[in-house]
Design a protein around this motif. Sequence first.
Motif, PDB file in Angstrom:
ATOM      1  N   UNK A 814      -2.287  -8.359   5.707  1.00  0.00           N
ATOM      2  CA  UNK A 814      -2.010  -7.644   6.952  1.00  0.00           C
ATOM      3  C   UNK A 814      -2.411  -6.174   6.848  1.00  0.00           C
ATOM      4  N   UNK A 815      -2.186  -5.602   5.690  1.00  0.00           N
ATOM      5  CA  UNK A 815      -2.573  -4.211   5.458  1.00  0.00           C
ATOM      6  C   UNK A 815      -4.092  -4.071   5.532  1.00  0.00           C
ATOM      7  N   UNK A 816      -4.798  -4.960   4.847  1.00  0.00           N
ATOM      8  CA  UNK A 816      -6.265  -4.921   4.840  1.00  0.00           C
ATOM      9  C   UNK A 816      -6.816  -5.109   6.248  1.00  0.00           C
ATOM     10  N   UNK A 817      -6.301  -6.110   6.980  1.00  0.00           N
ATOM     11  CA  UNK A 817      -6.773  -6.366   8.346  1.00  0.00           C
ATOM     12  C   UNK A 817      -6.519  -5.162   9.255  1.00  0.00           C
ATOM     13  N   UNK A 818      -5.381  -4.501   9.061  1.00  0.00           N
ATOM     14  CA  UNK A 818      -5.046  -3.324   9.878  1.00  0.00           C
ATOM     15  C   UNK A 818      -6.086  -2.226   9.696  1.00  0.00           C
ATOM     16  N   UNK A 821      -9.575  -3.553  11.159  1.00  0.00           N
ATOM     17  CA  UNK A 821      -9.644  -3.768  12.607  1.00  0.00           C
ATOM     18  C   UNK A 821      -9.192  -2.568  13.423  1.00  0.00           C
ATOM     19  N   UNK A 822      -8.176  -1.852  12.931  1.00  0.00           N
ATOM     20  CA  UNK A 822      -7.628  -0.735  13.702  1.00  0.00           C
ATOM     21  C   UNK A 822      -8.225   0.619  13.301  1.00  0.00           C
ATOM     22  N   UNK A 823      -8.657   0.745  12.051  1.00  0.00           N
ATOM     23  CA  UNK A 823      -9.137   2.043  11.565  1.00  0.00           C
ATOM     24  C   UNK A 823     -10.627   2.031  11.217  1.00  0.00           C
ATOM     25  N   UNK A 824     -11.272   0.872  11.392  1.00  0.00           N
ATOM     26  CA  UNK A 824     -12.728   0.759  11.180  1.00  0.00           C
ATOM     27  C   UNK A 824     -13.132   1.043   9.739  1.00  0.00           C
ATOM     28  N   UNK A 825     -12.337   0.579   8.780  1.00  0.00           N
ATOM     29  CA  UNK A 825     -12.673   0.712   7.369  1.00  0.00           C
ATOM     30  C   UNK A 825     -13.548  -0.483   6.931  1.00  0.00           C
ATOM     31  N   UNK A 826     -14.340  -0.262   5.864  1.00  0.00           N
ATOM     32  CA  UNK A 826     -15.057  -1.362   5.239  1.00  0.00           C
ATOM     33  C   UNK A 826     -14.140  -2.049   4.231  1.00  0.00           C
ATOM     34  N   UNK A 827     -14.273  -3.367   4.135  1.00  0.00           N
ATOM     35  CA  UNK A 827     -13.386  -4.128   3.257  1.00  0.00           C
ATOM     36  C   UNK A 827     -13.491  -3.656   1.809  1.00  0.00           C
ATOM     37  N   UNK A 828     -14.710  -3.414   1.321  1.00  0.00           N
ATOM     38  CA  UNK A 828     -14.880  -2.984  -0.073  1.00  0.00           C
ATOM     39  C   UNK A 828     -14.213  -1.633  -0.330  1.00  0.00           C
ATOM     40  N   UNK A 829     -14.310  -0.741   0.656  1.00  0.00           N
ATOM     41  CA  UNK A 829     -13.673   0.582   0.512  1.00  0.00           C
ATOM     42  C   UNK A 829     -12.161   0.421   0.357  1.00  0.00           C
ATOM     43  N   UNK A 833     -10.958   1.420  -3.390  1.00  0.00           N
ATOM     44  CA  UNK A 833     -10.486   2.808  -3.451  1.00  0.00           C
ATOM     45  C   UNK A 833      -9.038   2.989  -3.031  1.00  0.00           C
ATOM     46  N   UNK A 834      -8.437   1.918  -2.514  1.00  0.00           N
ATOM     47  CA  UNK A 834      -7.014   2.023  -2.162  1.00  0.00           C
ATOM     48  C   UNK A 834      -6.203   0.969  -2.911  1.00  0.00           C
ATOM     49  N   UNK A 835      -6.451  -0.295  -2.606  1.00  0.00           N
ATOM     50  CA  UNK A 835      -5.577  -1.350  -3.127  1.00  0.00           C
ATOM     51  C   UNK A 835      -5.603  -1.413  -4.646  1.00  0.00           C
ATOM     52  N   UNK A 868     -11.894  10.574  13.793  1.00  0.00           N
ATOM     53  CA  UNK A 868     -12.724  11.784  13.704  1.00  0.00           C
ATOM     54  C   UNK A 868     -12.722  12.391  12.304  1.00  0.00           C
ATOM     55  N   UNK A 869     -12.113  11.705  11.331  1.00  0.00           N
ATOM     56  CA  UNK A 869     -12.083  12.198   9.953  1.00  0.00           C
ATOM     57  C   UNK A 869     -13.148  11.518   9.090  1.00  0.00           C
ATOM     58  N   UNK A 870     -13.535  12.208   8.026  1.00  0.00           N
ATOM     59  CA  UNK A 870     -14.381  11.610   6.997  1.00  0.00           C
ATOM     60  C   UNK A 870     -13.483  10.794   6.068  1.00  0.00           C
ATOM     61  N   UNK A 871     -13.795   9.500   5.877  1.00  0.00           N
ATOM     62  CA  UNK A 871     -12.898   8.615   5.135  1.00  0.00           C
ATOM     63  C   UNK A 871     -12.689   9.077   3.701  1.00  0.00           C
ATOM     64  N   UNK A 872     -13.781   9.424   3.020  1.00  0.00           N
ATOM     65  CA  UNK A 872     -13.674   9.854   1.619  1.00  0.00           C
ATOM     66  C   UNK A 872     -12.819  11.117   1.504  1.00  0.00           C
ATOM     67  N   UNK A 873     -13.105  12.065   2.373  1.00  0.00           N
ATOM     68  CA  UNK A 873     -12.376  13.344   2.339  1.00  0.00           C
ATOM     69  C   UNK A 873     -10.893  13.115   2.659  1.00  0.00           C
ATOM     70  N   UNK A 874     -10.651  12.280   3.695  1.00  0.00           N
ATOM     71  CA  UNK A 874      -9.267  12.001   4.087  1.00  0.00           C
ATOM     72  C   UNK A 874      -8.496  11.351   2.931  1.00  0.00           C
ATOM     73  N   UNK A 875      -9.083  10.349   2.274  1.00  0.00           N
ATOM     74  CA  UNK A 875      -8.390   9.638   1.207  1.00  0.00           C
ATOM     75  C   UNK A 875      -8.126  10.550   0.018  1.00  0.00           C
ATOM     76  N   UNK A 876      -9.111  11.401  -0.298  1.00  0.00           N
ATOM     77  CA  UNK A 876      -8.908  12.337  -1.406  1.00  0.00           C
ATOM     78  C   UNK A 876      -7.725  13.265  -1.119  1.00  0.00           C
ATOM     79  N   UNK A 877      -7.604  13.719   0.127  1.00  0.00           N
ATOM     80  CA  UNK A 877      -6.488  14.607   0.506  1.00  0.00           C
ATOM     81  C   UNK A 877      -5.148  13.873   0.429  1.00  0.00           C
TER      82      UNK A 877
END
Length: 912
Positions: A814-818, A821-829, A833-835, A868-877
Amino acid sequence: MNNEAILNKIYKDNYIEIAIEAYKLYIKTDNYNELEKNVDDINIKNFCKNFEINFEEFDQSDLNIIIDDMSEKYNLSKNEIKNFINLISDEGEYRFNIYTAIKYLSDLSQNFYKLKNDLNKFIDFIKSSDKEFLNNIKEKYSNEDRVNRKRYEIIDYYLNNDMLDTEVIENIKEKINNEYDKNILQSWNNFLILYPFYYLRYQHRIKNELLKISKFIKSIDKIKELNLKEQPVNLFGGQNIQEMAWLVLYPKENKSYTNSQQLSFFIDNKDVVFGLDFGNNIKKERDMEKVNVDHIDFNITNKMKEKYLQIYNEFINFEPENNFKKYWFYAPGENADKWEEFYDKGIMAIGWQELGDLSQYKNREEISNKLNESSDHNRKNDATANWDFYKNINIGDIIIAKKGQNKIIGIGQVTSDYYYDENEEKYRAKRNVDWQKKLDIDYNVPQKTLTELKDKKLDNIKNMINEKEIVNEDEIDYNKSKNFWWLNSNPSIWSVDKLDIGQEINYVTVNERGNKRRIYKHFEAAKKGDLVFAYESSPTKKIKGLYEISKELNNNELNFRLLKKFKNMVSYEELKEINELKNAEPMINNQGSLFKLTQDEFELIYELIEEKNGKEKEKTPYDFKTDQDTTFLSEEKFYNIIEMLKRKKNIILQGPPGVGKTFIAKKIAYQMMGEKNNENIEMIQFHQSYSYEDFIQGYRPTEDGGFNLNNGVFYEFCEKAKGFPKEDFFFIIDEINRGNMSKIFGELMMLIEADKRGPENKIKLTYEDEYFYIPENLYIIGTMNTADRSLAIVDYALRRRFAFIDIEPNFGDKFVDFLINQKDFERDFVKEKIIEKIDDLNLEIEKDETLGKDYKIGHSYFCTFSSNNNKEKWLKEVYEYEIVPLLEEMWFDEQEKCEEEKKKLLQGLDEQ
């Protein structure tokens, strides 16, 4: 209590200095020896009240700190300081306390006299005020009122810049003035608008000392047998303050002190004056004694007592004449061009906006001088009109509206004192009038705006009115298209809570002895379709709904139909704070059943109710199964939690930070209601200082120096839920284990149990002789952060009454799908880089014997991304500024371990 905070309250104004000086003189009198016998008999409650100290949090150790500090500061023994505290806390020790009160009030007046004549000194006074006081002033004036903006911006500027001078004040004045077409700041000359700061700083003490004097006067032989009402005026008048304070005592049966004989007391920077006085509408010579403040001693109470007893017979035998009703010709605007507007609004008003608030002037001559500043000819008549409008018209007077010099166009009766409406463009000086008839009568009338009718002219107009049956002096004509009312009800007999929308009730207009209820003419005047506020008296003291009159008076019964219930109710105390309502019938005297409101008063109250409740919105249905903004819980677990809550009534969601406990709590509420309805949800957060008084009920100091019994947030929410028994209500307590549950819930700890709900289980509350219960439709959801080291183990009393449900980090499908589908992330990312990173980190945390599963990192940290955020930059923060600080706290004594885990998290996130 905090030592510094206590001592700050003791020394915050000049009262202690003056009282100690008086005490050192008092030691030399004969009365002092008698006092020493009661050295430890201190009335702690009165002492706390004197200095705005919370009595419930005050104990002997706090008192000892004060005694020690004062003993050293004033070079007196501890026993002498105890005697001193005993004196100022003993309401019956009048010789010392009245002398001290007079010295204090006079000193305050002298200081203000110096400040008001020197702006730089007044600015220094503002700078000398503590930040808490200044922030309170800032909050008081933080509204859109045009005049208050200057007060707000001056304080705001000083708090933000730590500087203030005349140039800054002038710049603020000019800036605000330039925003409006007209100069709204004419009444700000000499910076009068800043003067309330002085009063506000000392208001508690001023009122406190005046009430001491009032109690003394009421204690005097013979006088103590009288039923008197007090009217204290504590330096505050209009938009400025005066250098004087005064109070009058007058018979309660007289409707106003302006139409009554008075036991008067007056003090300024030079003299204290006391004796027999009369209201402004009584032309009778007063009998007062004056004593220079510098010449008073502890015998001042004897002098006051002698004077009041001397005038006692004249005071009790005085009889008002004819209720002092006066008749006035009045022009509503130029050539009566404001007549229709004033008639519809139920007011009379005059212009001369260059004068500002009329209450700042002490006499007609001051008004005349002000008008003559901008005119080459004498404006005595204009000054008289303004002075009469402000000072000499009274509630009950008859107003005859005129047009030109030969036409009478209407008649009405004054229903309020003078008030100043700063938001009006021109006609700011106002009184409320019950306009009873529109007329068209040829009659030779005076040219002036306002003229009192006297002698033959008065007799002529009275005869004309009686002949044409226009008005009865003792009755008001209510025969209009729509009336507005306020109905009191005793909740122990009949409550809005027990009524359904559309339900009718029969109200009996006589009491059990068959006597007509107070102001019976209101019941007779009520018409079908009239709107009525449903007000519940003590202990509720709130407007709970809206009725309409469905059947007019018949056989001593009046029928009401319930139109609305209000979830967020307006209290009587809130309404008392509104200046425009101060002359509304239920505000003047709330003893009775049915009160009349003007349309303006009704609309003002209703606007406040609408503000609290918001406009009715189309309700959004809710279903967990189709919710895209998911909790990541499985359906099975989510519905199990709901079943547990329905059975137990109280649950606690516990888990590490960042697992969405509070988020889940709201979703549970939505699901049980079947809709997103935040009106039925109350959310608070416990902390270590949270108390029964905050949660249920307790006494709080008031601005006038007294104490009010205020209901807490849980009490209020229970009352709200009782009014809508067919709906579910949810009380969410965040960080529930941070509070002392036994202390906060008190005697209600038992009532939160599922089988102890409802009126049959009601119990008495600590502070009020009333019964209280928790309704069956109220559910409590607590959240608990299991990673908080500072908290003690939850006690058995809490655990027995709540079901505890574990909420764990969830990085599953459910977390991955969210995120996809909701945040437009790539599955591999998401996976790499998170899970994977967080799963590894949580494994290390759980393996650590000093930590364990309660410290694992939750999924909520990764749900905040916006497109409107950069994913890499956001995750690093997120890692660097939210997760790493947690690790540094967990492994504060294992720096290498912390750095290693930090490095793993940030690895591969250097791209921008």
